[in-house]
Design a protein around this motif. Structure first.
Motif, PDB file in Angstrom:
ATOM      1  N   TRP B   3       0.723  -1.255  -0.113  1.00 50.94           N
ATOM      2  CA  TRP B   3      -0.035   0.082   0.098  1.00 50.94           C
ATOM      3  C   TRP B   3       0.707   1.359  -0.027  1.00 50.94           C
ATOM      4  O   TRP B   3       0.741   2.262  -0.604  1.00 50.94           O
ATOM      5  CB  TRP B   3      -0.972   0.126   1.281  1.00 50.94           C
ATOM      6  N   MET B   4       1.794   1.112   0.782  1.00 52.81           N
ATOM      7  CA  MET B   4       2.851   2.234   0.765  1.00 52.81           C
ATOM      8  C   MET B   4       3.518   2.486  -0.508  1.00 52.81           C
ATOM      9  O   MET B   4       3.370   3.864  -0.826  1.00 52.81           O
ATOM     10  CB  MET B   4       3.912   2.025   1.682  1.00 52.81           C
ATOM     11  N   ILE B   6       2.006   1.967  -3.319  1.00 53.93           N
ATOM     12  CA  ILE B   6       0.973   2.552  -4.148  1.00 53.93           C
ATOM     13  C   ILE B   6       0.808   3.887  -3.783  1.00 53.93           C
ATOM     14  O   ILE B   6       0.774   4.967  -4.762  1.00 53.93           O
ATOM     15  CB  ILE B   6      -0.398   1.949  -4.012  1.00 53.93           C
ATOM     16  N   ASP B   7       0.841   4.383  -2.454  1.00 46.98           N
ATOM     17  CA  ASP B   7       0.459   5.795  -1.990  1.00 46.98           C
ATOM     18  C   ASP B   7       1.496   6.652  -2.630  1.00 46.98           C
ATOM     19  O   ASP B   7       1.596   7.581  -3.078  1.00 46.98           O
ATOM     20  CB  ASP B   7       0.698   5.674  -0.333  1.00 46.98           C
ATOM     21  N   LEU B   8       3.068   5.854  -2.502  1.00 44.90           N
ATOM     22  CA  LEU B   8       3.933   6.879  -2.966  1.00 44.90           C
ATOM     23  C   LEU B   8       3.975   6.894  -4.433  1.00 44.90           C
ATOM     24  O   LEU B   8       4.257   8.244  -4.865  1.00 44.90           O
ATOM     25  CB  LEU B   8       5.632   6.112  -2.636  1.00 44.90           C
TER      26      LEU B   8
END
Lengths: 104, 319
Positions: B3-4, B6-8
């Motif tokens: 998820w991180m 994807i967030d970045l």
């Protein structure tokens, strides 16, 4: 959860800075309207990031309602700015349009 | 971890698109990058559990603002003016905005960890009396109804100003990029979608703003098809439509004071119905306002707002 919030909040802050510095440049009005809109989206992103409460949990609805209001006001303000620009362009002596016809 | 990533990726793409929309060479490119930026932002908000805002941003922020900016591109015909700002001034503004951004980032970092405030606790206590299940709609139309009421007033002011600013010039006719067939499919679809969004706002993401924006999208479709869909609308009817949302909202609010309550404080038993009533009026008004703003105050070529005969004549001459 906090890292997610932090990533998006800092992105929002950076977008605000980018939009603000671009809005202050000497450029056509339309470019400035785009810049102000982008700065506004940065503010919204900051709000939404702070409202986030982790995966699968309902976010804080109060900032959401404020941002929803903000989005609609932003489009109305942009439309108003464009309408004023159009009218200024129309009424200026160098601008072409029926303004010259009526003065003749 | 995934998820991180994807967030970045999402955040970096957002920043790149923002820079592209701000510094691309041509105005047209900037507008297109701005629309892409808005759509990506909608995805980011869907990721942050804000589906209402994702809907609104996709429909209003990216869609309608994009259409507005694209139609305004014709106004900026002059070549870009040379940079007249002195170098020192440019340096100074850059330095000040950089400082501001740094301060903002520092403030954001110190915000965490967040604690739930009193407002959200009270909200959770009061939710059963709100009349609607969806918290965002409850905040918008019940708990913070004042905000929404005044927002409608702001929108009305903007729409009326645009209406009065519109010069008596012909609306530029252009080749219709949409076929009549597509319009016939899209219009009923948009209308039904708007009705659905309005109804579903009580218990799921949706509501008057998104529904109004979808209805305004129907205007964009009509305009792109060169269809004079508003020829039958008179000034009085337009004004009534514009004011309907605000007047209905005020009327319902004042009715509560007459019945012995506080302004805009609905009784829990009828709150759901009253909210739907206000939202229906607000949807029509918002759709009307956004359409008017998109059309630049010109509902149709013969729009009688400045100099009717002049407007008609110039239109005939140009067409």
């Amino acid at each position: 959860m906090e890292t997610t919030q932090l990533i998006y909040a800092v992105t929002g802050a950076l977008i605000i800075g980018l939009g603000l510095s671009a809005a202050l440049r000497d450029e056509p009005l339309l470019a400035r309207i785009i810049a102000i809109n982008i700065a506004g989206v940065g503010v919204f992103l900051l709000f939404v990031a702070i409202a986030y409460r982790g995966f699968g949990q309902t976010a804080d609805p109060i900032p959401h309602a404020l941002v929803l209001t903000g989005i609609v006001v932003a489009v109305a303000a942009s439309g108003l700015a464009i309408a004023i620009n159009r009218r200024l362009h129309h009424d200026s002596p160098s601008g072409d349009g029926p303004a010259e016809d009526s003065s003749a | 971890m995934s998820w991180m990533l994807i967030d970045l990726t999402l955040c970096i793409s957002l920043l790149i698109l923002a820079v592209a929309a701000l510094y691309a060479r041509g105005l047209q490119q900037r507008v297109v990058f701005f629309i892409a930026f808005g759509l990506l932002c909608a995805i980011a908000w869907a990721r942050l559990n804000a589906p209402d805002l994702a809907l609104a941003e996709a429909a209003i922020g990216a869609g309608l603002t994009g259409a507005l900016l694209l139609s305004a591109l014709n106004d900026e015909t002059d070549p870009q003016p040379p940079l007249t700002q002195p170098r020192l001034g440019r340096l100074l503004t850059t330095a000040i905005t950089a400082l501001l951004t740094l301060a903002l980032c520092a403030a954001v970092v110190t915000l965490f960890p967040l604690h739930e405030g009193i407002a959200i606790q009270q909200l959770q206590q009061q939710m059963p009396h709100a009349g609607v299940v969806h918290p965002v709609t409850a905040v918008l139309l019940n708990f913070r109804a004042w905000d929404t009421l005044l927002e409608l007033a702001v929108l009305l002011c903007a729409a009326l100003t645009v209406l009065n600013l519109a010069p008596a010039r012909p609306v530029t006719a252009h080749d219709s990029p949409l076929t009549g067939m597509l319009t016939r499919i899209l219009l009923p679809l948009l209308t039904v979608t708007a009705g659905y969004l309005l109804w579903t706002g009580a218990h799921a993401p949706g509501g008057a703003f998104q529904a109004g924006a979808v209805l305004a999208a129907a205007t964009v479709v009509l305009r792109l098809n060169n269809n004079p869909g508003f020829t039958h609308l008179r000034v009085g009817a337009l004004r009534a439509l514009l004011a309907l949302g605000l007047l209905l909202f005020l009327g319902v609010g004042l009715l509560q004071t007459v019945l012995g309550g506080a302004f805009l404080q609905y009784p829990p038993s009828t709150a759901g119905f009253l909210i739907l009533l206000i939202e229906a009026g607000a949807m029509l008004s918002i759709a009307c306002m956004l359409s008017l703003v998109y059309l630049g105050g010109h509902l149709h070529p013969h729009w009688p707002c400045h100099a009717p005969s002049n407007g008609v004549d110039t239109w005939k001459r140009h067409s």
